[in-house]
Design a protein around this motif. Structure first.
Motif, PDB file in Angstrom:
ATOM      1  N   GLU A  13       0.867  -1.182   0.046  1.00  0.00           N
ATOM      2  CA  GLU A  13      -0.097   0.031  -0.056  1.00  0.00           C
ATOM      3  C   GLU A  13       0.823   1.267   0.089  1.00  0.00           C
ATOM      4  O   GLU A  13       0.573   2.264  -0.637  1.00  0.00           O
ATOM      5  CB  GLU A  13      -0.944  -0.007   1.153  1.00  0.00           C
ATOM      6  CG  GLU A  13      -2.143  -1.175   1.435  1.00  0.00           C
ATOM      7  CD  GLU A  13      -1.496  -2.415   1.386  1.00  0.00           C
ATOM      8  OE1 GLU A  13      -0.431  -2.601   2.025  1.00  0.00           O
ATOM      9  OE2 GLU A  13      -2.191  -3.430   0.893  1.00  0.00           O
ATOM     10  N   GLU A  14       2.003   1.330   0.848  1.00  0.00           N
ATOM     11  CA  GLU A  14       2.822   2.584   0.855  1.00  0.00           C
ATOM     12  C   GLU A  14       3.506   2.663  -0.532  1.00  0.00           C
ATOM     13  O   GLU A  14       3.640   3.752  -1.170  1.00  0.00           O
ATOM     14  CB  GLU A  14       4.039   2.274   2.035  1.00  0.00           C
ATOM     15  CG  GLU A  14       3.200   2.594   3.476  1.00  0.00           C
ATOM     16  CD  GLU A  14       4.439   2.047   4.526  1.00  0.00           C
ATOM     17  OE1 GLU A  14       4.562   2.928   5.413  1.00  0.00           O
ATOM     18  OE2 GLU A  14       4.973   1.115   4.322  1.00  0.00           O
ATOM     19  N   LEU A  15       3.852   1.588  -1.325  1.00  0.00           N
ATOM     20  CA  LEU A  15       4.504   1.624  -2.502  1.00  0.00           C
ATOM     21  C   LEU A  15       3.524   2.334  -3.595  1.00  0.00           C
ATOM     22  O   LEU A  15       4.048   3.047  -4.368  1.00  0.00           O
ATOM     23  CB  LEU A  15       5.033   0.252  -2.823  1.00  0.00           C
ATOM     24  CG  LEU A  15       6.339  -0.190  -1.872  1.00  0.00           C
ATOM     25  CD1 LEU A  15       6.516  -1.678  -2.239  1.00  0.00           C
ATOM     26  CD2 LEU A  15       7.568   0.464  -2.708  1.00  0.00           C
ATOM     27  N   GLY A  16       2.187   1.620  -3.489  1.00  0.00           N
ATOM     28  CA  GLY A  16       1.394   2.224  -4.486  1.00  0.00           C
ATOM     29  C   GLY A  16       1.005   3.439  -4.456  1.00  0.00           C
ATOM     30  O   GLY A  16       0.910   4.034  -5.249  1.00  0.00           O
ATOM     31  N   GLN A  17       1.019   3.919  -3.199  1.00  0.00           N
ATOM     32  CA  GLN A  17       0.418   5.340  -2.817  1.00  0.00           C
ATOM     33  C   GLN A  17       1.838   6.307  -3.162  1.00  0.00           C
ATOM     34  O   GLN A  17       1.689   7.486  -3.792  1.00  0.00           O
ATOM     35  CB  GLN A  17       0.368   5.480  -1.075  1.00  0.00           C
ATOM     36  CG  GLN A  17       0.330   7.087  -0.619  1.00  0.00           C
ATOM     37  CD  GLN A  17      -0.750   7.691  -1.385  1.00  0.00           C
ATOM     38  OE1 GLN A  17      -1.722   7.122  -1.310  1.00  0.00           O
ATOM     39  NE2 GLN A  17      -0.464   8.824  -1.491  1.00  0.00           N
ATOM     40  N   GLY A  23       4.107   9.416 -10.235  1.00  0.00           N
ATOM     41  CA  GLY A  23       3.509   9.463 -11.527  1.00  0.00           C
ATOM     42  C   GLY A  23       2.728  10.801 -11.669  1.00  0.00           C
ATOM     43  O   GLY A  23       2.879  11.528 -12.960  1.00  0.00           O
ATOM     44  N   ALA A  24       2.192  11.452 -10.852  1.00  0.00           N
ATOM     45  CA  ALA A  24       1.478  12.677 -10.835  1.00  0.00           C
ATOM     46  C   ALA A  24       2.480  13.725 -10.993  1.00  0.00           C
ATOM     47  O   ALA A  24       2.290  14.737 -12.136  1.00  0.00           O
ATOM     48  CB  ALA A  24       0.535  12.967  -9.606  1.00  0.00           C
ATOM     49  N   GLU A  25       3.552  13.628 -10.438  1.00  0.00           N
ATOM     50  CA  GLU A  25       4.738  14.618 -10.416  1.00  0.00           C
ATOM     51  C   GLU A  25       5.190  14.555 -12.218  1.00  0.00           C
ATOM     52  O   GLU A  25       5.598  15.602 -12.552  1.00  0.00           O
ATOM     53  CB  GLU A  25       5.783  14.342  -9.560  1.00  0.00           C
ATOM     54  CG  GLU A  25       6.483  15.623  -8.887  1.00  0.00           C
ATOM     55  CD  GLU A  25       7.689  15.239  -8.066  1.00  0.00           C
ATOM     56  OE1 GLU A  25       8.823  15.569  -7.968  1.00  0.00           O
ATOM     57  OE2 GLU A  25       7.409  14.237  -7.290  1.00  0.00           O
ATOM     58  N   PHE A  47       8.662  -1.894 -10.648  1.00  0.00           N
ATOM     59  CA  PHE A  47       8.324  -0.343 -10.280  1.00  0.00           C
ATOM     60  C   PHE A  47       7.910  -0.035 -11.842  1.00  0.00           C
ATOM     61  O   PHE A  47       7.106   1.095 -11.804  1.00  0.00           O
ATOM     62  CB  PHE A  47       9.449   0.214  -9.861  1.00  0.00           C
ATOM     63  CG  PHE A  47       9.603   1.702  -9.663  1.00  0.00           C
ATOM     64  CD1 PHE A  47       8.509   2.542  -9.021  1.00  0.00           C
ATOM     65  CD2 PHE A  47      10.700   2.381 -10.203  1.00  0.00           C
ATOM     66  CE1 PHE A  47       8.499   3.746  -9.356  1.00  0.00           C
ATOM     67  CE2 PHE A  47      10.694   3.759 -10.177  1.00  0.00           C
ATOM     68  CZ  PHE A  47       9.805   4.274  -9.530  1.00  0.00           C
ATOM     69  N   PHE A  48       8.725  -0.278 -12.805  1.00  0.00           N
ATOM     70  CA  PHE A  48       8.389   0.309 -14.181  1.00  0.00           C
ATOM     71  C   PHE A  48       7.080   0.247 -14.760  1.00  0.00           C
ATOM     72  O   PHE A  48       6.508   1.125 -14.866  1.00  0.00           O
ATOM     73  CB  PHE A  48       9.532  -0.460 -15.086  1.00  0.00           C
ATOM     74  CG  PHE A  48       9.276   0.188 -16.420  1.00  0.00           C
ATOM     75  CD1 PHE A  48      10.326   1.065 -17.126  1.00  0.00           C
ATOM     76  CD2 PHE A  48       8.078  -0.085 -17.295  1.00  0.00           C
ATOM     77  CE1 PHE A  48      10.214   1.453 -18.243  1.00  0.00           C
ATOM     78  CE2 PHE A  48       8.261   0.337 -18.620  1.00  0.00           C
ATOM     79  CZ  PHE A  48       9.066   1.147 -19.200  1.00  0.00           C
ATOM     80  N   ARG A  53       1.820   3.149 -15.468  1.00  0.00           N
ATOM     81  CA  ARG A  53       0.372   3.120 -15.454  1.00  0.00           C
ATOM     82  C   ARG A  53      -0.112   4.311 -14.477  1.00  0.00           C
ATOM     83  O   ARG A  53      -1.271   4.569 -14.458  1.00  0.00           O
ATOM     84  CB  ARG A  53      -0.252   1.877 -14.993  1.00  0.00           C
ATOM     85  CG  ARG A  53      -0.096   0.754 -16.196  1.00  0.00           C
ATOM     86  CD  ARG A  53      -0.542  -0.487 -15.528  1.00  0.00           C
ATOM     87  NE  ARG A  53       0.492  -1.117 -14.768  1.00  0.00           N
ATOM     88  CZ  ARG A  53       0.129  -2.168 -13.942  1.00  0.00           C
ATOM     89  NH1 ARG A  53      -0.951  -2.998 -14.198  1.00  0.00           N
ATOM     90  NH2 ARG A  53       1.154  -2.879 -13.066  1.00  0.00           N
ATOM     91  N   ALA A  54       0.774   5.006 -13.775  1.00  0.00           N
ATOM     92  CA  ALA A  54       0.708   6.149 -12.965  1.00  0.00           C
ATOM     93  C   ALA A  54       0.657   7.445 -13.754  1.00  0.00           C
ATOM     94  O   ALA A  54       0.669   8.614 -13.018  1.00  0.00           O
ATOM     95  CB  ALA A  54       1.400   5.893 -11.474  1.00  0.00           C
TER      96      ALA A  54
END
Ligand code: IMP
Length: 182
Positions: A13-17, A23-25, A47-48, A53-54
């Motif tokens: 969950e922490e990694l996903g967040q 991705g947003a940045e 990670f890639f 996808r983010a």
């Protein structure tokens, strides 16, 4: 938790967040542009795929992959890096974002970023899921960092020890007994 893992550093969950934030940045910084995501095999692969996808569809993204190996052993770094599998396509005139699992001594990335710049890329930046600055021997500018970690040997989420543990959905600290036995 895997029996060889001492402690979970970052949960799924922490990694996903954190990857969603990266991705947003990246989506903001490259809005309206084209960028080649260059994955460094094999550690960065998990990670890639999540990072790609983010990234919003306002960025024109393409994928390429490279594989490198350092000469020498783990205690003495010669600083010489060999390309085992090169990119499929030229990056001349393109924005390149290198996607790496972890920056440790910096040897691999120092070489790789210089090599990609010398091919005439329009820009070369680096996103690393993990950064271990205490271990740095060669300077590397990391443009986007997931997490800064202390000097532990970590596995999971693509990171391995002797090709094991890559599939774990979290990042964990490997028990010392695993490498002391080897
Ligand atoms: P550098 O050239 O020393 O920065 O090495 C980077 C590579 O070493 C990474 O891409 C990883 O494959 C590997 N590496 C460094 N630290 C760790 C770790 O804690 N766990 C697993 N692999 C690591």
């Amino acid at each position: 938790m895997h029996q060889d893992v001492k402690e979970i550093l970052y949960s799924k969950e922490e990694l996903g967040q954190r990857i969603a934030e990266l991705g947003a940045e990246i989506s903001k910084d490259y809005a309206g542009e084209s960028v080649v995501l260059v994955g460094v095999l094999k550690g960065a692969i998990v990670f890639f795929t999540d990072l790609a996808r983010a990234i919003d569809d306002n960025v024109d993204v393409s994928f390429d992959f490279i594989s490198c190996s350092s000469y020498g052993n783990s205690t003495v770094s010669t600083g010489v890096v060999r390309i085992l599998k090169d990119l499929d396509r030229p990056v001349e005139g393109k924005h390149v974002l290198v996607v790496e699992d972890i920056v440790d001594t910096g040897t691999t990335l120092h070489y790789l970023l210089g090599n990609l710049k010398s091919r005439g890329a329009k820009s070369v930046r680096l996103v690393a899921l993990l950064n271990k600055p205490e271990r740095r021997k060669v300077p590397v500018d990391v443009d986007y960092i997931g997490f800064t970690v202390p000097d532990y040997f970590v596995v999971g989420f693509g990171l391995d020890y002797a090709e094991q543990y890559r599939q774990l959905p979290y990042i964990g600290i490997l028990k010392e007994s695993v490498y002391e036995e080897a």
